[in-house]
Design an enzyme around this catalytic site. Structure first.
Site, mmCIF file in Angstrom:
data_model
loop_
_atom_site.group_PDB
_atom_site.id
_atom_site.type_symbol
_atom_site.label_atom_id
_atom_site.label_comp_id
_atom_site.label_asym_id
_atom_site.label_seq_id
_atom_site.Cartn_x
_atom_site.Cartn_y
_atom_site.Cartn_z
ATOM 1 N N LYS A 158 0.821 -1.196 0.000
ATOM 2 C CA LYS A 158 0.000 0.000 0.000
ATOM 3 C C LYS A 158 0.863 1.257 0.000
ATOM 4 O O LYS A 158 1.935 1.311 0.622
ATOM 5 C CB LYS A 158 -0.903 0.009 1.236
ATOM 6 C CG LYS A 158 -1.887 -1.140 1.282
ATOM 7 C CD LYS A 158 -2.882 -1.091 0.134
ATOM 8 C CE LYS A 158 -3.964 -2.153 0.309
ATOM 9 N NZ LYS A 158 -4.953 -2.111 -0.786
ATOM 10 N N GLU A 214 -1.899 0.783 -8.815
ATOM 11 C CA GLU A 214 -3.339 0.555 -8.635
ATOM 12 C C GLU A 214 -4.009 1.765 -8.011
ATOM 13 O O GLU A 214 -3.567 2.275 -6.976
ATOM 14 C CB GLU A 214 -3.514 -0.687 -7.752
ATOM 15 C CG GLU A 214 -4.961 -1.101 -7.529
ATOM 16 C CD GLU A 214 -5.032 -2.489 -6.879
ATOM 17 O OE1 GLU A 214 -4.247 -3.364 -7.274
ATOM 18 O OE2 GLU A 214 -5.865 -2.674 -5.975
ATOM 19 N N GLU A 240 -11.970 -2.042 -8.327
ATOM 20 C CA GLU A 240 -12.413 -3.028 -7.342
ATOM 21 C C GLU A 240 -13.774 -2.714 -6.743
ATOM 22 O O GLU A 240 -14.470 -3.616 -6.308
ATOM 23 C CB GLU A 240 -11.368 -3.153 -6.223
ATOM 24 C CG GLU A 240 -11.169 -1.878 -5.424
ATOM 25 C CD GLU A 240 -9.959 -1.963 -4.498
ATOM 26 O OE1 GLU A 240 -8.861 -2.239 -4.997
ATOM 27 O OE2 GLU A 240 -10.131 -1.750 -3.286
ATOM 28 N N HIS A 290 -10.045 -8.390 -8.162
ATOM 29 C CA HIS A 290 -9.843 -7.961 -6.780
ATOM 30 C C HIS A 290 -10.695 -8.845 -5.889
ATOM 31 O O HIS A 290 -11.879 -9.057 -6.155
ATOM 32 C CB HIS A 290 -10.271 -6.505 -6.637
ATOM 33 C CG HIS A 290 -10.325 -6.019 -5.222
ATOM 34 N ND1 HIS A 290 -11.440 -6.161 -4.426
ATOM 35 C CD2 HIS A 290 -9.396 -5.400 -4.461
ATOM 36 C CE1 HIS A 290 -11.191 -5.630 -3.235
ATOM 37 N NE2 HIS A 290 -9.956 -5.160 -3.230
HETATM 38 MG MG MG Z 1 -6.860 -1.891 -4.373
#
Ligand code: MG
Length: 373
Positions: A158, A214, A240, A290
């Site tokens: 992340k 992403e 997603e 996802h």
């Molecule tokens: Mg994501």
């Protein structure tokens, strides 16, 4: 063949240590499982994620009573009706009815969907990189090392939840430690503006192991997405949270995406999920589903990708892995299937080819107490 019974399984796991992404910390994991049973004794499982009290009331008072007595093989009509009440609940019903249909035909779901084109589907290790600890980055680097030891070669971490320099230091440390043996995905969860997202470009020029970036920015800025796709130098992925195929069309038409990421639990039914995959192919795009909340959605994503032809002769299936959550979450582990060397072997047999571990599930049945404060 009619639906004669429904079981509901609201499951909750309070995390001993919170983890999270740019949207904040998670303190629990939850999933709501249903089991539909026919008067012939066939059964099918479904799952969805939302507030457990809301879903419990909805299935107890409205969806469950309405489903009893309905023809089990009229999946499209039944899920469409439930979707009018609650989209994610409809996804769960769709999963259960798909399994029942496959079992009634004596087929695996993959055969119902045209047949498997491969026996193994690649997955990537998906991390929630942040924690409340000051040494979150060190802990993240150590966790990635353990995933590599377990056979993963593709990793998602992340970004966007910390100041840019702190996030960059984290990614540089990952690259220094493992860069020569991993393929890396960075996920911003729509937290940047375009200007901040472009600050990554200087680093990206030195890294040749990036699979994709992403959701760096909010989806409502389709023009910025298109601009970033042209300037970032890495593939852009996202979608997603899209609620169906139609939601993807403006982005695809704008040329905003390289990789489409539908979630089977966010589409109103599995047929719509597979429709999004087909439409992505019509636009010549890669697909990487996802899946985060539950192991059954993940299983159906693996089945869909197992039935899909390869995107590219050059990169083949390695370019389209399915997300595999490697954080602490026993609710996904109730499905007895695990990756080996970054791939999952698809199960055989009627329906799903496997069943959830009921003994494990009983340990996590929600007791009705408050959990989201
Ligand atoms: Mg994501």
């Amino acid at each position: 063949m009619q639906l004669s019974r429904i079981e509901t399984w609201p499951l909750l796991f309070r995390l001993p240590e919170p983890y999270g992404d740019a949207n904040g910390m998670k303190r629990y994991r939850s999933i709501f499982l249903i089991r539909l049973i026919t008067d012939d004794g066939l059964d099918g499982w479904g799952e969805c994620a939302d507030d457990l009290a809301v879903l419990s009331a909805l299935f107890r008072d409205r969806i469950g009573p309405w489903l009893i007595g309905q023809p089990a093989l009229e999946r499209s009509r039944l899920t469409e009706r439930v979707a009018a009440w609650h989209r994610k609940a409809a996804a769960a019903v769709s999963m259960a009815l798909t399994e029942i249909t496959a079992k009634a035909a004596g087929l695996h779901v993959c055969e119902l969907w045209g047949g498997r084109r491969r026996q193994r589907v690649p997955v990537y290790a998906s991390f929630q990189s942040y924690s409340p600890r000051a040494d979150w980055a060190e802990a993240s680097v150590a966790r990635i090392g353990r995933a590599l030891d377990a056979g993963f070669a593709a990793i998602k971490v992340k970004i966007g939840g910390k100041p840019f320099a702190e996030d960059r230091r984290h990614v540089v440390r990952i690259q220094e430690a493992y860069g020569d043996r991993i393929r890396l995905i960075l996920d911003g969860n729509q937290s940047y503006d375009a200007a901040c997202a472009r600050k990554w470009c200087a680093s990206f020029r030195h890294w040749d192991n990036l699979m994709w970036l992403e959701e760096p920015i909010p989806f409502k800025r389709a023009g910025d997405w298109r601009l970033l796709r042209q300037t970032m130098g890495v593939p852009l992925a996202g979608g997603e949270n899209m609620a169906g195929t139609a939601d993807f069309l403006p982005l695809l038409s704008a040329g905003a995406l390289d990789i489409v990421q539908p979630d089977p639990g966010h589409h109103p039914d599995l047929d719509a999920f597979r429709e999004t995959i087909s439409v992505a192919r019509q636009f010549g795009l890669r697909v990487s589903p996802h899946v985060y909340d539950g192991g059954l959605s993940r299983l159906y994503a693996l089945f869909a990708m197992g039935c899909l032809g390869p995107w590219s002769k050059m990169e083949g299936e390695r370019g389209e892995p399915v997300e595999w959550d490697v954080m602490d979450n026993p609710l996904a582990a109730i499905w007895p299937i695990r990756p080996e060397n970054g791939q999952v072997r698809l199960p055989e047999g009627p329906g799903l080819g496997l069943a959830p571990d009921l003994d494990a599930m009983r340990n996590y049945v929600w007791d009705g107490s408050r959990y989201d404060d």
